[in-house]
Design a protein around this motif. Structure first.
Motif, short mmCIF file in Angstrom:
data_model
loop_
_atom_site.label_atom_id
_atom_site.label_comp_id
_atom_site.label_asym_id
_atom_site.label_seq_id
_atom_site.Cartn_x
_atom_site.Cartn_y
_atom_site.Cartn_z
N ILE A 34 11.01 44.84 -69.81
CA ILE A 34 11.19 43.46 -70.73
C ILE A 34 10.39 42.56 -69.65
CG2 ILE A 34 12.49 41.85 -71.13
CD1 ILE A 34 14.56 43.96 -72.19
N ILE A 35 10.67 42.69 -68.53
CA ILE A 35 10.13 41.49 -67.45
C ILE A 35 8.51 41.90 -67.37
CG2 ILE A 35 9.91 41.10 -64.94
CD1 ILE A 35 13.03 41.59 -64.94
N GLU A 36 8.20 43.16 -67.41
CA GLU A 36 6.79 43.21 -67.47
C GLU A 36 6.11 43.03 -68.71
OE1 GLU A 36 6.49 47.48 -65.99
OE2 GLU A 36 7.30 46.96 -64.27
N GLN A 37 7.25 42.59 -69.54
CA GLN A 37 6.69 42.46 -70.95
C GLN A 37 5.97 43.80 -71.66
OE1 GLN A 37 3.80 39.18 -71.04
NE2 GLN A 37 5.64 37.66 -70.67
N SER A 38 6.45 44.94 -71.34
CA SER A 38 6.06 46.28 -72.07
C SER A 38 7.47 46.40 -73.05
CB SER A 38 6.23 47.28 -70.87
OG SER A 38 5.27 47.05 -69.95
N TYR A 39 7.36 45.92 -74.01
CA TYR A 39 8.31 45.69 -75.04
C TYR A 39 8.66 47.01 -75.76
CZ TYR A 39 8.15 40.75 -74.18
OH TYR A 39 8.19 39.71 -73.49
N PHE A 40 7.60 47.56 -76.10
CA PHE A 40 7.61 48.95 -77.01
C PHE A 40 8.59 49.90 -75.89
CE2 PHE A 40 6.38 53.25 -77.71
CZ PHE A 40 6.83 53.28 -79.13
N LEU A 41 8.15 50.13 -74.55
CA LEU A 41 8.66 51.01 -73.62
C LEU A 41 10.28 50.53 -73.55
CD1 LEU A 41 5.79 51.74 -71.29
CD2 LEU A 41 6.77 53.29 -73.14
N ALA A 42 10.54 49.38 -73.35
CA ALA A 42 11.95 48.72 -73.30
C ALA A 42 12.59 49.34 -74.41
CB ALA A 42 11.76 47.31 -73.05
N PHE A 43 12.13 49.01 -75.66
CA PHE A 43 12.81 49.28 -76.95
C PHE A 43 12.97 50.82 -77.07
CE2 PHE A 43 12.70 51.01 -81.12
CZ PHE A 43 13.66 50.77 -81.74
N ALA A 44 12.17 51.40 -76.53
CA ALA A 44 12.25 53.04 -76.58
C ALA A 44 13.32 53.50 -75.47
CB ALA A 44 10.86 53.69 -76.08
N SER A 45 13.36 52.77 -74.23
CA SER A 45 14.44 52.93 -73.34
C SER A 45 15.74 52.60 -73.79
CB SER A 45 14.07 52.39 -72.05
OG SER A 45 12.71 52.53 -71.42
N ILE A 46 15.84 51.70 -74.67
CA ILE A 46 17.19 51.37 -75.18
C ILE A 46 17.31 52.39 -76.21
CG2 ILE A 46 18.54 49.51 -76.52
CD1 ILE A 46 16.67 47.60 -74.78
N ALA A 47 16.83 52.81 -76.85
CA ALA A 47 16.86 53.80 -77.85
C ALA A 47 17.38 55.21 -77.19
CB ALA A 47 15.64 54.16 -78.64
N ILE A 48 16.62 55.45 -76.14
CA ILE A 48 17.21 56.64 -75.32
C ILE A 48 18.62 56.61 -74.61
CG2 ILE A 48 16.57 57.92 -73.27
CD1 ILE A 48 13.60 57.14 -73.89
N LEU A 49 18.83 55.28 -74.21
CA LEU A 49 20.15 54.76 -73.65
C LEU A 49 21.25 55.46 -74.95
CD1 LEU A 49 22.13 53.98 -71.48
CD2 LEU A 49 21.59 51.55 -72.58
N LEU A 50 21.10 55.01 -75.97
CA LEU A 50 21.99 55.03 -77.02
C LEU A 50 22.06 56.47 -77.44
CD1 LEU A 50 20.82 51.80 -79.46
CD2 LEU A 50 23.01 52.30 -77.67
N LEU A 51 21.01 57.21 -77.32
CA LEU A 51 21.10 58.68 -77.50
C LEU A 51 21.84 59.42 -76.67
CD1 LEU A 51 17.38 59.97 -78.32
CD2 LEU A 51 19.54 60.17 -79.71
N THR A 52 22.00 58.71 -75.39
CA THR A 52 22.91 59.69 -74.42
C THR A 52 24.44 59.55 -74.82
OG1 THR A 52 23.33 57.66 -73.03
CG2 THR A 52 21.26 59.13 -72.56
N PHE A 53 24.55 58.56 -75.59
CA PHE A 53 26.00 58.45 -76.13
C PHE A 53 26.44 59.33 -77.38
CE2 PHE A 53 25.62 54.62 -73.84
CZ PHE A 53 26.74 54.53 -72.96
N LEU A 54 25.35 60.14 -77.90
CA LEU A 54 25.55 60.79 -79.00
C LEU A 54 26.69 62.00 -78.77
CD1 LEU A 54 24.32 61.61 -81.80
CD2 LEU A 54 22.95 63.08 -80.79
#
Length: 190
Positions: A34-54
């Motif tokens: 997010i700091i680097e303004q790589s918003y797509f990768l940040a969003f993907a990372s957050i989605a991956i984080l949520l998947l780990t709780f599956l």
């Protein structure tokens, strides 16, 4: 018995701690993206984080008991394939990363196929008893079917969105399916 319970709790705490360390590293990376303004990768990372709780969500909502080792394996696989592989570009940096993960996915999916049939086989409401050979064949077939479905998904993403998930096309697809087969065979034999 007390020593066995203590050992079991320690293993569970260790798996839980490692899973949370992996999750924290995803959060830290997401903040950096997010700091680097790589918003797509940040969003993907957050989605991956949520998947780990599956696995935990499945256990709570569907009252499915997932062994702690299996849950850890799932979290590790999600982390290794999606976060390290895609976000951190391990697929690019390490030629063997894709082969390693497809073999691992074959084992994981074979185990899931086994567990599905095992649950049916031990459920008193289901009047069905399957032989071990059939269960092994189902585990192998289940893993390969999911592997083929994934390769179709990669092809569609490359075709429709101009991605490069298949890297070298047919050669990548065939090697992925071969190592899926190897991993699934290992799970079926076990």
């Amino acid at each position: 018995k007390l020593a066995k319970d203590w050992k079991s709790r320690m293993i569970e705490k260790t798996h839980f701690s490692i899973s949370n360390i992996l999750r924290v590293s995803i959060v830290v990376a997401s903040i950096g993206l997010i700091i680097e303004q790589s918003y797509f990768l940040a969003f993907a990372s957050i989605a991956i984080l949520l998947l780990t709780f599956l696995p935990a969500i499945l256990q709570r909502n569907y009252r499915v008991t997932i062994p702690i080792e299996f849950e850890f394996f799932i979290v590790f696989f999600i982390y290794a394939s999606l976060f390290l592989g895609e976000i951190k570009a391990y697929y690019t940096y390490f030629w063997w990363w894709d082969i390693f993960l497809h073999t691992l996915s074959g084992v994981l999916l074979g185990a899931i196929g086994f567990i599905l049939v095992y649950i049916l086989n031990t459920n008193p409401k289901v009047q069905l008893k399957m032989r071990p050979g059939f269960i092994a064949l189902f585990a192998l077939s289940f893993a390969l079917a999911i592997g083929v479905t994934w390769e179709i998904f990669e092809f569609m993403m490359d075709s429709f969105f101009g991605l490069n998930m298949q890297k070298s096309g047919l050669v990548d697809t065939m090697w992925d399916l071969i190592v899926d087969f190897v991993g699934a065979t290992i799970a079926a034999i076990i």
